[in-house]
Motif scaffolding. Sequence first.
Motif, PDB file in Angstrom:
ATOM      1  N   ILE A   1      53.801  31.701  -9.176  1.00  0.00           N
ATOM      2  CA  ILE A   1      54.420  32.963  -9.010  1.00  0.00           C
ATOM      3  C   ILE A   1      54.272  33.701 -10.371  1.00  0.00           C
ATOM      4  CG2 ILE A   1      56.673  34.413  -8.671  1.00  0.00           C
ATOM      5  CD1 ILE A   1      55.543  33.131  -6.210  1.00  0.00           C
TER       6      ILE A   1
ATOM      7  N   THR B   1      50.904  34.625 -10.938  1.00  0.00           N
ATOM      8  CA  THR B   1      50.198  35.982 -10.340  1.00  0.00           C
ATOM      9  C   THR B   1      50.743  36.926 -10.593  1.00  0.00           C
ATOM     10  OG1 THR B   1      49.849  34.043  -8.548  1.00  0.00           O
ATOM     11  CG2 THR B   1      49.584  36.354  -7.937  1.00  0.00           C
ATOM     12  N   ILE B   2      52.128  37.073 -11.165  1.00  0.00           N
ATOM     13  CA  ILE B   2      52.560  38.387 -11.616  1.00  0.00           C
ATOM     14  C   ILE B   2      51.621  38.656 -12.941  1.00  0.00           C
ATOM     15  CG2 ILE B   2      54.564  39.545 -12.485  1.00  0.00           C
ATOM     16  CD1 ILE B   2      56.388  37.698 -10.747  1.00  0.00           C
TER      17      ILE B   2
ATOM     18  N   THR C   1      48.452  40.144 -11.833  1.00  0.00           N
ATOM     19  CA  THR C   1      48.427  41.367 -11.278  1.00  0.00           C
ATOM     20  C   THR C   1      48.758  42.433 -12.296  1.00  0.00           C
ATOM     21  OG1 THR C   1      49.425  40.197  -9.382  1.00  0.00           O
ATOM     22  CG2 THR C   1      49.362  42.467  -8.995  1.00  0.00           C
ATOM     23  N   PHE C   2      49.535  42.052 -13.220  1.00  0.00           N
ATOM     24  CA  PHE C   2      49.669  43.014 -14.277  1.00  0.00           C
ATOM     25  C   PHE C   2      48.398  43.325 -15.063  1.00  0.00           C
ATOM     26  CE2 PHE C   2      54.422  43.627 -15.750  1.00  0.00           C
ATOM     27  CZ  PHE C   2      54.816  43.821 -14.196  1.00  0.00           C
TER      28      PHE C   2
ATOM     29  N   PHE D   1      57.261  43.839  -5.947  1.00  0.00           N
ATOM     30  CA  PHE D   1      57.474  43.217  -7.201  1.00  0.00           C
ATOM     31  C   PHE D   1      58.804  42.786  -7.079  1.00  0.00           C
ATOM     32  CE2 PHE D   1      58.156  43.639 -12.017  1.00  0.00           C
ATOM     33  CZ  PHE D   1      57.819  42.329 -12.500  1.00  0.00           C
TER      34      PHE D   1
ATOM     35  N   VAL E   1      59.370  39.910  -5.074  1.00  0.00           N
ATOM     36  CA  VAL E   1      59.216  38.371  -5.795  1.00  0.00           C
ATOM     37  C   VAL E   1      60.235  38.084  -6.652  1.00  0.00           C
ATOM     38  CG1 VAL E   1      57.374  37.483  -7.305  1.00  0.00           C
ATOM     39  CG2 VAL E   1      56.742  39.286  -5.626  1.00  0.00           C
TER      40      VAL E   1
ATOM     41  N   LEU F   1      54.729  39.063  -3.146  1.00  0.00           N
ATOM     42  CA  LEU F   1      53.496  38.795  -3.819  1.00  0.00           C
ATOM     43  C   LEU F   1      52.362  39.666  -3.219  1.00  0.00           C
ATOM     44  CD1 LEU F   1      53.428  37.781  -6.522  1.00  0.00           C
ATOM     45  CD2 LEU F   1      52.569  35.635  -5.647  1.00  0.00           C
TER      46      LEU F   1
ATOM     47  N   PHE G   1      53.054  43.273  -3.260  1.00  0.00           N
ATOM     48  CA  PHE G   1      52.376  43.691  -4.700  1.00  0.00           C
ATOM     49  C   PHE G   1      51.127  43.985  -4.881  1.00  0.00           C
ATOM     50  CE2 PHE G   1      53.001  42.470  -9.370  1.00  0.00           C
ATOM     51  CZ  PHE G   1      53.161  43.886  -9.815  1.00  0.00           C
ATOM     52  N   GLN G   2      50.507  42.858  -4.358  1.00  0.00           N
ATOM     53  CA  GLN G   2      48.796  42.904  -4.672  1.00  0.00           C
ATOM     54  C   GLN G   2      48.264  44.018  -3.799  1.00  0.00           C
ATOM     55  OE1 GLN G   2      47.952  38.446  -4.189  1.00  0.00           O
ATOM     56  NE2 GLN G   2      47.568  38.420  -6.255  1.00  0.00           N
TER      57      GLN G   2
ATOM     58  N   VAL H   1      48.455  47.267  -5.372  1.00  0.00           N
ATOM     59  CA  VAL H   1      47.636  47.278  -6.338  1.00  0.00           C
ATOM     60  C   VAL H   1      46.299  47.718  -5.839  1.00  0.00           C
ATOM     61  CG1 VAL H   1      46.255  46.522  -8.370  1.00  0.00           C
ATOM     62  CG2 VAL H   1      48.699  46.117  -7.801  1.00  0.00           C
TER      63      VAL H   1
ATOM     64  N   THR I   1      45.365  32.785  -3.322  1.00  0.00           N
ATOM     65  CA  THR I   1      46.547  32.586  -4.033  1.00  0.00           C
ATOM     66  C   THR I   1      47.628  32.543  -2.928  1.00  0.00           C
ATOM     67  OG1 THR I   1      45.917  34.326  -5.622  1.00  0.00           O
ATOM     68  CG2 THR I   1      48.134  33.377  -5.778  1.00  0.00           C
TER      69      THR I   1
END
Lengths: 493, 117, 324
Positions: free
Chosen positions: A167, A170-171, A174-175, B19, B22, B35, B38-39, B42, B86
């Motif tokens: 977790i 992946t955060i 992604t950032f 986010f 998560v 998640l 979130f992705q 993006v 993922t």
Amino acid sequence: MLAHLPILQVIVPMMAAPLCLFLTRPRLVWLFALIVSGLAFLISCILLQQVMTSGAIIYELGGWDAPWGIEYRIDQLSAFLLLIISAVSTVVLFAAHTSIQKEIPVDRHTLFYILYLLSLAGMLGIVATGDAFNVFVFLEISSLSAYALIALGKDRRALWAAYQYLIMGTIGATFILIGIGLIYQMTGTLNMNDLSMRLPEVAHTRTVFTAFAFIIVGVCLKLALFPLHLWLPNAYAYAPSIITAFLAATATKVAIYLLIRFTFSVFGLSFSFTTLPLQILFVVLGLSGIFAASTAAIYQKNVKHLFAYSSIAQIGYMIVGFSVSTTTGLMATLLHLFNHALMKSALFLALAAVMYRIGGVQLSQFQGLGRQMPLTMAAIVIGGLSLIGVPLTVGFVSKWYLILAVIENGWWPVAVLILLGSLLAVVYVWRIVETAYFKPPLAGSEAIKEAPLSFLVPIWVLVIANIYFGIDTRLSIQVTQVAAQSLFGVGPP
Amino acid sequence: MLMGLYNYWIVVVLMMVGFYIVIAHGNLIKKIVGLSIFQTSVFIFYISMAKVDGGTAPILSDGISKYSNPLPHVLILTAIVVGIATTALGLALAVRIKEAYGSIEEEEIQKKDNLDC
Amino acid sequence: MGIAIAIVRMKDLFAVIMLSGIYGLLSASFFVAMDAVDVAFTEASVGAGISTLLMLVALTMTGRSEHPVRHKPVLALAVVIVTGGLLIYGTLDMPYFGSAEAPIHLHVAPRYINESMQEIGVPNIVTSVLASYRAFDTFGEVVVIFTAGMGVLALLSVVRRPEELAKIDSLNDSMHEQHLILRIVTKMLIPFILLFALYVQFHGDYGPGGGFQAGVIFAAAIILYAMLFGMSTARRVINQSFIQLFAAIGVLLYGSVGVISLLKGKNFLDYSALSADPVAGQHLGILLIELGVGVTVASIMVIIFFNFAGRRHNPQNKGNDDSC
């Protein structure tokens, strides 16, 4: 073929991984992986030598020139990192076959080596590439395989640790992806070199500022910089011992590399250290990391936990050196990168040997081990001394340069704090020494023997490297100096 | 300004919802759903910046001269694959955690870990 | 957007997953509106298809309701607001949405649009960038999916004894005998799905599509078969270790295209080395690597699904060691 070395460095382990599936016996797979890793090490030696004599090597993938295609750009810094990663991987892999016999079920052995090679290839790819988006792709290769490898640990908490790491990781990724998207939007390019030329035009915009913040936070998550370190101790403690040794010595180093690469090469020094109060922020975070993690290390009952916290503290030292932002400071960081990889791989491999013999690494189980496993424990002691920074070990060299850099800048209090931090290291290393040498062996532990040769050879190779590079510092200092100077744009390109 | 940027603002809100799921939720499966939201957001952000007013899909054909930017599309194709990879791995971990702990709630797992030692 | 917020509030995970599937589908249709047809295709098959399916399978094993959160997640909310605020702040200097003068449309992209026809000879620009200009990213992507497949195998694969298999067999057969109509319809559908997958695979040069999408569709056909005819029947048709080798072959096929160009004296993945005429070489290269992508993706998807589903039928859950 020499001209193709930059790409061979990465694709050799990458293509070897699927080939493993065609080999039937785990022992063969191990030999194959060892040879592949050794080959990667050889390539990185030649690359470093080439870079040191003739400057950065550029390799255009697919034959397309830079901003349109992806290019590999090996400069002194990346060649140095490639060497560290492939060297540690090879030495650690030597002990892998024996170590995983007791920690991983036999039907998973082939998969273990495949994931190991993929992780290695991913890290090498991050370091070698000159393209920002390519970094993201390889980051995911190395992290996905790392999550799976950690989850292979024997304890059920390995699963939970791997999940948390997944977790957080992946955060972080992604950032980084958001950050790359923002700078791409402002410049229209993904190539790092091209970015560094086009970013100054738009450096004043709020978008670039945001992009910088996102990339830094993302990288710091991967780096386990205090206070974003929470995933690290459990992940290291419950992973299979070999993986701990491998990741502790390489994964955070790659994150440091990314930090240096983005702040120095992509965004440029003047931008990185003026728009944000990065310097003061990193000094504070680095120092509090050193103290918080070292103090936590003192209270750990599990020795793997103990050294995991010490890793977080060592990252603090690297960050302090980085935040000084002078050539000497950066040199200290790079030296510590190299030295810490040597120490931690030696220490965690020694722990792997202990795990192999007694099935656990609780501090209480170490009683009397000094007599039962003298060579392994001696390695832990030397590694520990190096961690403290005693003269004649590598740890001393990097601490020396770090303090030099800090004093050069007139930051006296910081220098004092760094020395105090080292005292904490004395305390936690002493706890191990005390238990192992001054307490009587536990009842019923007479049967414990010295670790087998397949452990002792790699451990002592690393220990001797710890001492050798602590005395003969020419090689490491020359390389780091040139690398640091080229990042600052002085000296030979 | 409002008209020019509102699209991005909606994307930002979506990202933040993902986010939030998560980091604030304790259920392991829900975290992974968060998640992936979130992705995906993006991805929407990348695709938004590729759009050119009056352009068409970047497949060359006669009589069209204005195309949207193909590069972000390529990047996102790659990123989607990374995302599903993922997700798959995360779910596999969640399944194993359920087997080992009997729960997929963060708090309960932590409680069990503390009891162990 | 409403959906995303609904997901936060929902406690029933089944509904959450369904909503996230819808979210994937909606974003796919948004991608079509944004001219990103290739991406939309992928997102529809992945976001709305495969990932929803995987989540549902995982859910059958983990239980469907979420426990209410007792403490107020103030900290999380604060972090989110700060991050979101920073992003909004960052958007302020962005080029406006749809503006043709934005830097991204002026710097690297024009060459792709104007010259890819001469350099590569493929009308779908996305394909030429994906498979040639940035082919190494795509190689990385294939390796990522391969890594995930291996990771899932490492986590979930179970070795069964024959007598257990037989027990599961009989269980499955009784379960699946009932849906006669469904089975016949599926039997008729599957060849068409496979045909469509092949079309998508080889038509990627001209329209949207390519190896990845084809691989997913191909895998979907097999998964459909497995769902209706029972896992063990499907396993009998498609051997596990056989698929693993296929996954490896896909990656190796991609890589060896690169190695061949190395051996011919050009750089890694430079397809113009493959044939005397550079454009023909590009064509051949793209065809081969797309095939590699397709093979790997299809086999890994099947591996992932089989291992998730196989875990479900597994009566003896090997718990990890409980000791400290």
